[in-house]
Design a protein around this motif. Structure first.
Motif, PDB file in Angstrom:
ATOM      1  N   ARG A 183       0.829  -1.206   0.000  1.00  0.00           N
ATOM      2  CA  ARG A 183       0.000   0.000   0.000  1.00  0.00           C
ATOM      3  C   ARG A 183       0.860   1.250   0.000  1.00  0.00           C
ATOM      4  O   ARG A 183       0.489   2.275  -0.567  1.00  0.00           O
ATOM      5  CB  ARG A 183      -0.949  -0.016   1.191  1.00  0.00           C
ATOM      6  CG  ARG A 183      -2.193  -0.845   0.910  1.00  0.00           C
ATOM      7  CD  ARG A 183      -3.267  -0.598   1.932  1.00  0.00           C
ATOM      8  NE  ARG A 183      -2.830  -1.056   3.246  1.00  0.00           N
ATOM      9  CZ  ARG A 183      -2.900  -2.320   3.647  1.00  0.00           C
ATOM     10  NH1 ARG A 183      -3.396  -3.225   2.845  1.00  0.00           N
ATOM     11  NH2 ARG A 183      -2.494  -2.675   4.832  1.00  0.00           N
ATOM     12  N   ALA A 184       2.045   1.155   0.634  1.00  0.00           N
ATOM     13  CA  ALA A 184       2.960   2.291   0.604  1.00  0.00           C
ATOM     14  C   ALA A 184       3.418   2.562  -0.825  1.00  0.00           C
ATOM     15  O   ALA A 184       3.531   3.704  -1.255  1.00  0.00           O
ATOM     16  CB  ALA A 184       4.163   2.021   1.500  1.00  0.00           C
ATOM     17  N   ILE A 185       3.619   1.482  -1.579  1.00  0.00           N
ATOM     18  CA  ILE A 185       4.037   1.641  -2.980  1.00  0.00           C
ATOM     19  C   ILE A 185       2.942   2.343  -3.768  1.00  0.00           C
ATOM     20  O   ILE A 185       3.207   3.213  -4.600  1.00  0.00           O
ATOM     21  CB  ILE A 185       4.370   0.266  -3.598  1.00  0.00           C
ATOM     22  CG1 ILE A 185       5.645  -0.288  -2.971  1.00  0.00           C
ATOM     23  CG2 ILE A 185       4.528   0.378  -5.103  1.00  0.00           C
ATOM     24  CD1 ILE A 185       5.950  -1.710  -3.364  1.00  0.00           C
ATOM     25  N   ARG A 186       1.674   1.991  -3.468  1.00  0.00           N
ATOM     26  CA  ARG A 186       0.574   2.663  -4.164  1.00  0.00           C
ATOM     27  C   ARG A 186       0.606   4.158  -3.849  1.00  0.00           C
ATOM     28  O   ARG A 186       0.403   4.985  -4.712  1.00  0.00           O
ATOM     29  CB  ARG A 186      -0.769   2.069  -3.730  1.00  0.00           C
ATOM     30  CG  ARG A 186      -1.954   2.776  -4.369  1.00  0.00           C
ATOM     31  CD  ARG A 186      -3.262   2.155  -3.969  1.00  0.00           C
ATOM     32  NE  ARG A 186      -3.500   2.256  -2.544  1.00  0.00           N
ATOM     33  CZ  ARG A 186      -4.500   1.656  -1.908  1.00  0.00           C
ATOM     34  NH1 ARG A 186      -5.339   0.898  -2.583  1.00  0.00           N
ATOM     35  NH2 ARG A 186      -4.662   1.793  -0.634  1.00  0.00           N
ATOM     36  N   GLY A 187       0.886   4.471  -2.563  1.00  0.00           N
ATOM     37  CA  GLY A 187       0.891   5.872  -2.154  1.00  0.00           C
ATOM     38  C   GLY A 187       1.985   6.669  -2.833  1.00  0.00           C
ATOM     39  O   GLY A 187       1.707   7.669  -3.493  1.00  0.00           O
ATOM     40  N   ASP A 188       3.211   6.250  -2.711  1.00  0.00           N
ATOM     41  CA  ASP A 188       4.311   7.009  -3.305  1.00  0.00           C
ATOM     42  C   ASP A 188       5.494   6.086  -3.548  1.00  0.00           C
ATOM     43  O   ASP A 188       6.234   5.741  -2.630  1.00  0.00           O
ATOM     44  CB  ASP A 188       4.720   8.158  -2.381  1.00  0.00           C
ATOM     45  CG  ASP A 188       5.668   9.115  -3.078  1.00  0.00           C
ATOM     46  OD1 ASP A 188       6.323   8.683  -4.060  1.00  0.00           O
ATOM     47  OD2 ASP A 188       5.749  10.271  -2.669  1.00  0.00           O
TER      48      ASP A 188
END
Lengths: 309, 284
Positions: A183-188
Motif C-alpha cells: 500500500r505504501a508503494i501505491r501511495g508514493d
C-alpha cells in the motif's frame, strides 16, 4: 486496512455457511453449477485485488493467468493424460512462470502503461492459441478433461473451500507488514524507493502471488467445464473481474470475493432478459461508477459493523 | 513489391486517422479513451443508416455521420468522463462501459449480420500493374489530407496553440485564461470525428458489424504506445511502421499473423523504450 474483528469473522462464517448449505435446500444441479462458477470468480477477483488493489497497478490482463492455468490443466489432461489432481499445482506453477515473464518488463512501467501492456500480453496469448490450432484446438479448444470430483455438489464444496482459503491467505498477507509495504508503494513509489525498499521485488512477488491464485482458479474452472477454449484469455474476462473488484471496493479482498459471487448470480438471473442482459449489466456498472465510487460491498459492511459496535 | 507499397500506405493512413485522435485526447486531456473504437464503429453505422435507410446521397451522408459521432463524443466527455476525471481507473472503466454499451446497442438494433455501405468511388484503378479499388485510394488520400489539416490547425491557428498549451500544462493554461474544459470538448470532437471518418471510409471494403470497433482500437493502442503516448508525429511514424510491417507479414507468412505484429511491437517498445519513439514524458 483495519484489523479483523470478531464481527468480521462471524459475518464470514455466516456467509460461508449459507453458501455451503444453499444447494442442500434447493437441490438442483443447475444451482450447484452456478454457485461453483460464483466461487471460481471469487478466487479470480480476490487474486486481482491483492496485486492491483493494493499496489494501485491496474492489471487489465488478468485473463492471461486464468487462461494459462486453465490451458495447463487442459494440456495435462488431453495430451499427457496425467492424474487430474496434478493439474492444480502445475497450473499454479505455470501461471507464476508467466507472471515472471510478463512482470519483469512491464512492472517497471507507470500509470496506464502497465494496464496496456498486460492487456496486450493477454491478447497475444489468445492469438497464439488460434494460430497454433494444431496443438491448442483453435476456436474449439481442448475437450475431454476429467472432473476432479465426480459429484457436482462435492466439487462445489471443494471449490468453495479453495475460495475461503484464498481469501484468508490473501487477507492475512494484506494485513501483514508485506501488505503495508504494497500500500505504501501505491501511495508514493519514489519515496518507498528512497527509503530503501526494493520496490520491484515487492511488485513482482505480489504479481506472482496474484497470478498463482488466478491460475489455480483457471484450472478449477477447466475441470468444472471439462473443456478449455480461447475466450478464457479474452479482455472480457479481465474486465468482468475488474468490475467485480470495483463493486466490492478496491483493496478490501473480501469485498471482491463477495461482489464476484453476487454479480455472477445477478448475471445468471438476468439471463431471462436475453439480449438485453449485457446492456443492463453495463448500465449497472455506469451507475455504480457514478454513485458509489468506493464500491458497494466493503463500504456497506464497514458501516454496518460500525453501527453494531 | 509495388503492391506492398500501395496497400501498406492505405492501411497506414487508416491507422493514422485512428491513432491521432486517440493520442490527441490523451495528450491534451489525459483521458485514455477505451471507447475510441466505438467512434469508428458508430461512424460506419451512421453512414449505413443515412445512405441505406434514409436514402441520403453519400457525399452528404459522410460529413453528417462524422458530425453526429463528434457530437456523441462531446456528450460522452461532458456527462460521463468529466465528472470522473479525478480517478484514472474510473475513466478507464467508464469509457469501457460506453464502448460495451455502444456495441450492444448496435447489436440490438441491427443484429449481428454484416451491413453494406456503398462505395464513394466504384471504379477499380491500376497503378503500375497493381489493381486497387478506388475506395482504398480515396481512404489513403483522405487520410493524408485529414492529417495535414490537423497538423496545420494545431500549428497555425490560435485554437491550435491553446490545445498545445493545455497539453503541456493544463493548470498553467487555465491561469493564462484558456478555457480548458472547452478545449477538452473541442479535442474530443476532433478525436471522435477522425475516428468516425476512418469508419466511414473503410466501411465499403471492410465488414460492418457491431464488434468492428474492438480490433481497430487495439491497433490504435499499439500505434500510440509505439509512437509515444500523446505525440502526434510519433503516432504517424508508428502508423507507417505498423501498416507496412502488417502488409509485409500478410504477404510473406499469412494474414492470420498480422494481428500479432502490433501486439509484439507493443511489448518490444515497452521493454526497450517505454516512452515510445517520440514520447515526451518518460514512462518510468
Amino acid at each position: 486496512m483495519r484489523r479483523i474483528s470478531l464481527i468480521d469473522i462471524a459475518g464470514a462464517i455466516v456467509l460461508v455457511a449459507i453458501l455451503a448449505l444453499a444447494p442442500m435446500f434447493v437441490s438442483s444441479n443447475y444451482l450447484t453449477g452456478v454457485l461453483t462458477v460464483c466461487a471460481i470468480y471469487g478466487i479470480w477477483a480476490s487474486s486481482w485485488d491483492f496485486m492491483s488493489g493494493l499496489t494501485g497497478r491496474e492489471n487489465f490482463g488478468h485473463s492471461l493467468f486464468i487462461g494459462a492455468g486453465a490451458y495447463t490443466a487442459g494440456f495435462l489432461a488431453t495430451i499427457w493424460s496425467t492424474n487430474p489432481w496434478l493439474s492444480l499445482p502445475t497450473a499454479v506453477g505455470v501461471a507464476i512462470a508467466f507472471s515472471l515473464l510478463v512482470g519483469f518488463p512491464t512492472l517497471r512501467l507507470r500509470g496506464p502503461y502497465f494496464a496496456l501492456a498486460m492487456l496486450s500480453a493477454s491478447a497475444i496469448l489468445q492469438r497464439l492459441c488460434l494460430i497454433f490450432w494444431e496443438y491448442t484446438g483453435g476456436e474449439e479448444g481442448l475437450y475431454g478433461l476429467d472432473p476432479l470430483i465426480r459429484s457436482p455438489l462435492h466439487y462445489y464444496w471443494f471449490v468453495l473451500a479453495v475460495l475461503v482459503i484464498t481469501v484468508i491467505v490473501l487477507t492475512l498477507l494484506a494485513q501483514s507488514h508485506w501488505g503495508l509495504l504494497l500500500r505504501a508503494i501505491r501511495g508514493d513509489e519514489a519515496t518507498c524507493q528512497a527509503a530503501g525498499i526494493n520496490v520491484t521485488f515487492y511488485k513482482i512477488a505480489s504479481l506472482m502471488i496474484s497470478a498463482g491464485f488466478a491460475g489455480l482458479g483457471g484450472a478449477l474452472y477447466a475441470h468444472y467445464q471439462l473443456q478449455v477454449s480461447p475466450p478464457l484469455f479474452s479482455v472480457v474476462v479481465s474486465i468482468t473481474v475488474i468490475i467485480m473488484v470495483y463493486v466490492g471496493g478496491i483493496g478490501s479482498i473480501y469485498g471482491a470475493a463477495v461482489a464476484a459471487i453476487l454479480l455472477t448470480l445477478l448475471t445468471e438471473m438476468l439471463r431471462g432478459f436475453g439480449e438485453y442482459r449485457l446492456w443492463i449489466y453495463t448500465l449497472t456498472l455506469m451507475l455504480i461508477l457514478f454513485f458509489l465510487p468506493n464500491g458497494l460491498i466493503a463500504p456497506l459492511w464497514r458501516r454496518l459493523t460500525e453501527r453494531l459496535r | 513489391m509495388l503492391q506492398i507499397l500501395i496497400y501498406g500506405a492505405v492501411s497506414s493512413a487508416i491507422y493514422a486517422m485512428l491513432a491521432v485522435g486517440f493520442t490527441l485526447i490523451f495528450g491534451v486531456a489525459r483521458i485514455l479513451n477505451l471507447a475510441h473504437g466505438s467512434f469508428y464503429a458508430l461512424g460506419a453505422y451512421a453512414a449505413y443508416v443515412l445512405t441505406s435507410l434514409l436514402k441520403i446521397p453519400l457525399f452528404l451522408a459522410a460529413p453528417l455521420a462524422v458530425l453526429l459521432v463528434a457530437g456523441f463524443g462531446v456528450v460522452m466527455e461532458r456527462f460521463l468522463v468529466r465528472p470522473l476525471r479525478q480517478s484514472q481507473l474510473a475513466v478507464l472503466m467508464i469509457t469501457l462501459a460506453v464502448s460495451l454499451a455502444v456495441e450492444q446497442a448496435l447489436f440490438l438494433i441491427f443484429g449481428s449480420e454484416y451491413r453494406n455501405v456503398p462505395s464513394f468511388v466504384a471504379e477499380k484503378m491500376s497503378i503500375g500493374g497493381v489493381d486497387i479499388s478506388g475506395q482504398r485510394l480515396l481512404a489513403l488520400v483522405a487520410g493524408v489530407l485529414v492529417l495535414l489539416t490537423l497538423w496545420l490547425f494545431i500549428q497555425r491557428t490560435r485554437l491550435g496553440a491553446a490545445i498545445l498549451a493545455v497539453s503541456q500544462d493544463p493548470e498553467a493554461a487555465q491561469y493564462m485564461g484558456i478555457p480548458t474544459n472547452r478545449i477538452f470538448s473541442i479535442v474530443i470532437a476532433i478525436s471522435a470525428g477522425t475516428a468516425a471518418l476512418a469508419g466511414v471510409l473503410v466501411s465499403p471494403f471492410l465488414t460492418v458489424q457491431p464488434s468492428m470497433g474492438l480490433l481497430p482500437m487495439v491497433k490504435a493502442f499499439a500505434i500510440v504506445i509505439v509512437g509515444g503516448l500523446g505525440s502526434i508525429p510519433g503516432s504517424i511514424i508508428a502508423s507507417l511502421i505498423l501498416g507496412y510491417s502488417e502488409t509485409i507479414v500478410a504477404y510473406l507468412i499469412s494474414t492470420s499473423w498480422t494481428e500479432l505484429v502490433s501486439l509484439v511491437a507493443v511489448v518490444i517498445t515497452l521493454m526497450i523504450r517505454p516512452s515510445g519513439i517520440l514520447g515526451r514524458r518518460a514512462a518510468f
